[in-house]
Motif scaffolding. Structure first.
Motif, PDB file in Angstrom:
ATOM      1  N   GLY A   1       0.914  -1.084   0.111  1.00 33.36           N
ATOM      2  CA  GLY A   1       0.125  -0.142   0.089  1.00 33.36           C
ATOM      3  C   GLY A   1       0.793   1.247  -0.026  1.00 33.36           C
ATOM      4  N   PRO A   2       0.286   2.455  -0.202  1.00 37.59           N
ATOM      5  CA  PRO A   2       0.992   3.592  -0.097  1.00 37.59           C
ATOM      6  C   PRO A   2       1.310   4.456   1.134  1.00 37.59           C
ATOM      7  N   LEU A   3       0.921   3.828   2.202  1.00 38.72           N
ATOM      8  CA  LEU A   3       1.175   4.565   3.498  1.00 38.72           C
ATOM      9  C   LEU A   3       2.697   4.433   3.769  1.00 38.72           C
ATOM     10  N   THR A   4       3.113   5.433   4.557  1.00 39.85           N
ATOM     11  CA  THR A   4       4.286   5.768   4.916  1.00 39.85           C
ATOM     12  C   THR A   4       5.122   4.447   5.576  1.00 39.85           C
ATOM     13  N   VAL A   5       6.341   4.460   5.583  1.00 32.96           N
ATOM     14  CA  VAL A   5       6.994   3.307   6.090  1.00 32.96           C
ATOM     15  C   VAL A   5       7.198   3.460   7.652  1.00 32.96           C
ATOM     16  N   ALA A   6       6.884   4.540   8.137  1.00 34.46           N
ATOM     17  CA  ALA A   6       6.704   4.603   9.724  1.00 34.46           C
ATOM     18  C   ALA A   6       5.368   3.938  10.071  1.00 34.46           C
ATOM     19  N   PHE A   7       4.325   4.084   9.484  1.00 35.02           N
ATOM     20  CA  PHE A   7       3.223   3.627   9.809  1.00 35.02           C
ATOM     21  C   PHE A   7       3.132   2.248   9.548  1.00 35.02           C
ATOM     22  N   LYS A   8       3.770   1.669   8.635  1.00 32.00           N
ATOM     23  CA  LYS A   8       3.753   0.130   8.588  1.00 32.00           C
ATOM     24  C   LYS A   8       4.609  -0.180   9.429  1.00 32.00           C
ATOM     25  N   LEU A   9       5.684   0.528  10.173  1.00 36.54           N
ATOM     26  CA  LEU A   9       6.549  -0.568  11.056  1.00 36.54           C
ATOM     27  C   LEU A   9       5.661  -0.225  12.430  1.00 36.54           C
ATOM     28  N   ALA A  10       4.899   0.737  12.523  1.00 37.74           N
ATOM     29  CA  ALA A  10       3.981   0.773  13.631  1.00 37.74           C
ATOM     30  C   ALA A  10       2.967  -0.214  13.561  1.00 37.74           C
ATOM     31  N   MET A  11       2.484  -0.682  12.508  1.00 39.26           N
ATOM     32  CA  MET A  11       1.587  -1.938  12.378  1.00 39.26           C
ATOM     33  C   MET A  11       2.253  -3.084  12.638  1.00 39.26           C
ATOM     34  N   ILE A  12       3.404  -3.257  12.335  1.00 38.53           N
ATOM     35  CA  ILE A  12       4.093  -4.416  12.536  1.00 38.53           C
ATOM     36  C   ILE A  12       4.413  -4.401  14.114  1.00 38.53           C
ATOM     37  N   GLY A  13       4.850  -3.428  14.659  1.00 38.75           N
ATOM     38  CA  GLY A  13       5.034  -3.471  16.302  1.00 38.75           C
ATOM     39  C   GLY A  13       3.354  -3.851  16.788  1.00 38.75           C
ATOM     40  N   ALA A  14       2.397  -3.327  16.324  1.00 34.08           N
ATOM     41  CA  ALA A  14       0.975  -3.619  17.057  1.00 34.08           C
ATOM     42  C   ALA A  14       0.755  -5.107  16.837  1.00 34.08           C
ATOM     43  N   GLY A  15       1.261  -5.700  15.673  1.00 36.98           N
ATOM     44  CA  GLY A  15       0.950  -7.008  15.431  1.00 36.98           C
ATOM     45  C   GLY A  15       1.554  -7.851  16.446  1.00 36.98           C
ATOM     46  N   LEU A  16       2.876  -7.609  16.465  1.00 38.44           N
ATOM     47  CA  LEU A  16       3.808  -8.356  17.221  1.00 38.44           C
ATOM     48  C   LEU A  16       3.326  -8.145  18.860  1.00 38.44           C
ATOM     49  N   LEU A  17       3.039  -6.993  19.166  1.00 38.44           N
ATOM     50  CA  LEU A  17       2.535  -6.789  20.655  1.00 38.44           C
ATOM     51  C   LEU A  17       1.205  -7.677  20.950  1.00 38.44           C
ATOM     52  N   ILE A  18       0.141  -7.551  20.248  1.00 44.20           N
ATOM     53  CA  ILE A  18      -0.928  -8.346  20.304  1.00 44.20           C
ATOM     54  C   ILE A  18      -0.524  -9.935  20.521  1.00 44.20           C
ATOM     55  N   VAL A  19       0.498 -10.393  19.680  1.00 45.38           N
ATOM     56  CA  VAL A  19       1.088 -11.855  19.720  1.00 45.38           C
ATOM     57  C   VAL A  19       1.645 -12.038  20.945  1.00 45.38           C
ATOM     58  N   ALA A  20       2.382 -11.077  21.301  1.00 48.78           N
ATOM     59  CA  ALA A  20       3.312 -11.224  22.755  1.00 48.78           C
ATOM     60  C   ALA A  20       2.268 -11.318  23.846  1.00 48.78           C
ATOM     61  N   LEU A  21       1.307 -10.275  23.773  1.00 45.63           N
ATOM     62  CA  LEU A  21       0.415 -10.311  24.902  1.00 45.63           C
ATOM     63  C   LEU A  21      -0.380 -11.289  24.986  1.00 45.63           C
ATOM     64  N   THR A  22      -1.017 -11.998  23.870  1.00 42.48           N
ATOM     65  CA  THR A  22      -1.965 -13.177  24.034  1.00 42.48           C
ATOM     66  C   THR A  22      -0.875 -14.237  24.345  1.00 42.48           C
ATOM     67  N   ARG A  23       0.285 -14.419  24.088  1.00 43.62           N
ATOM     68  CA  ARG A  23       1.095 -15.600  24.577  1.00 43.62           C
ATOM     69  C   ARG A  23       1.306 -15.225  26.074  1.00 43.62           C
ATOM     70  N   TRP A  24       1.697 -13.879  26.436  1.00 45.18           N
ATOM     71  CA  TRP A  24       1.766 -13.877  28.039  1.00 45.18           C
ATOM     72  C   TRP A  24       0.633 -14.295  28.679  1.00 45.18           C
TER      73      TRP A  24
END
Length: 421
Positions: A387-410
């Motif tokens: 998509g055309p979104l900025t790299v910073a926004f895409k990195l933020a989405m990656i962080g959000a996904g990893l955070l949800i996975v980590a919280l679910t595992r915890w």
């Protein structure tokens, strides 16, 4: 003595009532099924899923309203309409609530079961018909604005309902086929015809589409009536009901511990490598077992469908910041469903047979759920990456996904006391 015999003769047991009035048996079965399911729904709501669905509904409505005001010129409305409408048209199944034990009591009144089956058909078709109407009503504002020459709302809805009726007839006939291979072939033909008929209506002109749908529909129904059928397919009804009930309890098991239930298994030989890498290793015995079970389970099919639907929706919204909310919602729902892995083989007695480490099953379930959850989160990022979104926004989405996975595992990392009981 005479009064006692008269009293016994006039006493009607529940079984006798069912044999005399099969319609009353349907009402009783439906009440019993929902009586077992509804107590668990409060756990689904308390898990936060209810609030999340409400939030996504409100936010999605706002996003949809703003999107239809600024539709891109090259928006693929026909493709989107096909992906949203065709599944609701093609998917048709019937809940009968019959049990294998019914053969002993209801086989003798098989010829009187028409009233019972009519209620089953009404109960099964109404919600699916309402879903089709709702999808078309929600899609119409976008379709009427994005399509250069939109067809009539009423005419389109009427034709879609007609295609749905033909598909429902096909689903009913295929249930009655005596040959299981023929039932499977008929199911694929039903989906192919339903998707094709919907596509013809969206792409072709009104006369051409009506001509094609009419001729192909008549040919399809003519082919359906030529197959050898059973008068009352008891085994097919039992198999379908077991699959339906298993899906309901599989969904609920993601939110609350449920008693062990039989689950339908699917042969997926292309996934054998997932469990084979843990074979012949005592330390990973439960990983081998759970990964093999997961690869053949209904749960994996649900996860794959959620990933596909989420990827399509994310591709549609990959130019807006709303994609962050949608991505988080889909990853959260997938993580919630993966909780069902912890119920796999809970009541098996492997520790009584093999000297496995304590909490081995829980650790293996945590590993399997985390791996699948993380892979799903990564795959869902692919539509955002293009998509055309900025790299910073895409990195933020990656962080959000990893955070949800980590919280679910915890949240699930602490072994439950009853895991090894």
């Amino acid at each position: 003595m005479t009064q006692t015999r008269t009293k016994e003769a006039t006493t009607v047991t529940p079984l006798t009532e069912a044999l005399l009035h099969p319609e009353a048996l349907w009402t009783s079965r439906k009440r019993e099924f929902w009586g077992k399911v509804m107590p668990y729904m409060r756990y689904v709501i308390q898990s936060g899923l209810g609030a999340l669905v409400l939030f996504v509904l409100v936010a999605g409505t706002a996003l949809y309203a703003s999107f239809i005001e600024q539709i891109p010129p090259s928006f693929p409305i026909k493709e989107v309409a096909l992906l949203l409408v065709a599944p609701t048209v093609a998917y048709t199944t019937y809940r009968t609530l019959l049990r294998p034990a019914d053969l002993a009591f209801l086989l003798r009144i098989e010829h009187q079961m028409s009233g019972y089956m009519k209620r089953s058909v009404r109960y099964s078709l109404w919600p699916r018909t309402v879903l089709l109407v709702a999808v078309w009503c929600v899609l119409w504002p976008l379709y009427s604005r994005a399509e250069d020459h939109p067809k009539s709302f009423i005419l389109s809805l009427a034709l879609l309902l007609l295609i749905k009726a033909v598909a429902a007839f096909g689903a009913w006939k295929e249930r009655h086929y005596s040959d299981k291979r023929l039932r499977i072939a008929a199911r694929y033909i039903r989906y192919l015809w339903s998707w094709g008929a919907t596509a013809c209506w969206l792409w072709l002109s009104v006369p051409s589409s009506l001509l094609f749908i009419g001729i192909s529909g008549l040919a399809y129904m003519g082919w359906l009536v030529t197959g050898r059928t059973l008068r009352f397919p008891w085994e097919a009804h039992f198999e379908a009901e077991k699959a339906h009930e298993g899906r309901v309890y599989l969904f609920l098991s993601g939110f609350v511990d449920l008693p062990a239930t039989d689950e339908r298994r699917y042969a997926r030989p292309w996934l054998n490598f997932i469990g084979n890498r843990f074979a012949l290793n005592k330390q990973f015995a439960y990983r081998y077992l759970l990964m093999k079970t997961l690869s053949r389970s209904e749960l994996l099919g649900i996860i794959m469908r959620l990933v596909v639907i989420g990827a399509v929706l994310l591709f549609w919204t990959n130019a807006t910041e709303w994609s962050m909310l949608l991505y988080a919602a889909v990853v959260f729902v997938i993580g919630t469903q993966m909780g069902a892995v912890f119920a796999f083989h809970r009541h098996d007695v492997w520790n009584e047979v093999y000297p496995l480490p304590n909490h081995a099953r829980h650790e293996a379930a945590l590993y399997a759920s985390t791996v699948v959850h993380a892979l799903a989160a990564i795959v869902l990022l692919l539509p955002i990456a293009v998509g055309p979104l900025t790299v910073a926004f895409k990195l933020a989405m990656i962080g959000a996904g990893l955070l949800i996975v980590a919280l679910t595992r915890w949240k699930r990392s602490k072994p439950r006391k009853d895991d090894e009981d």
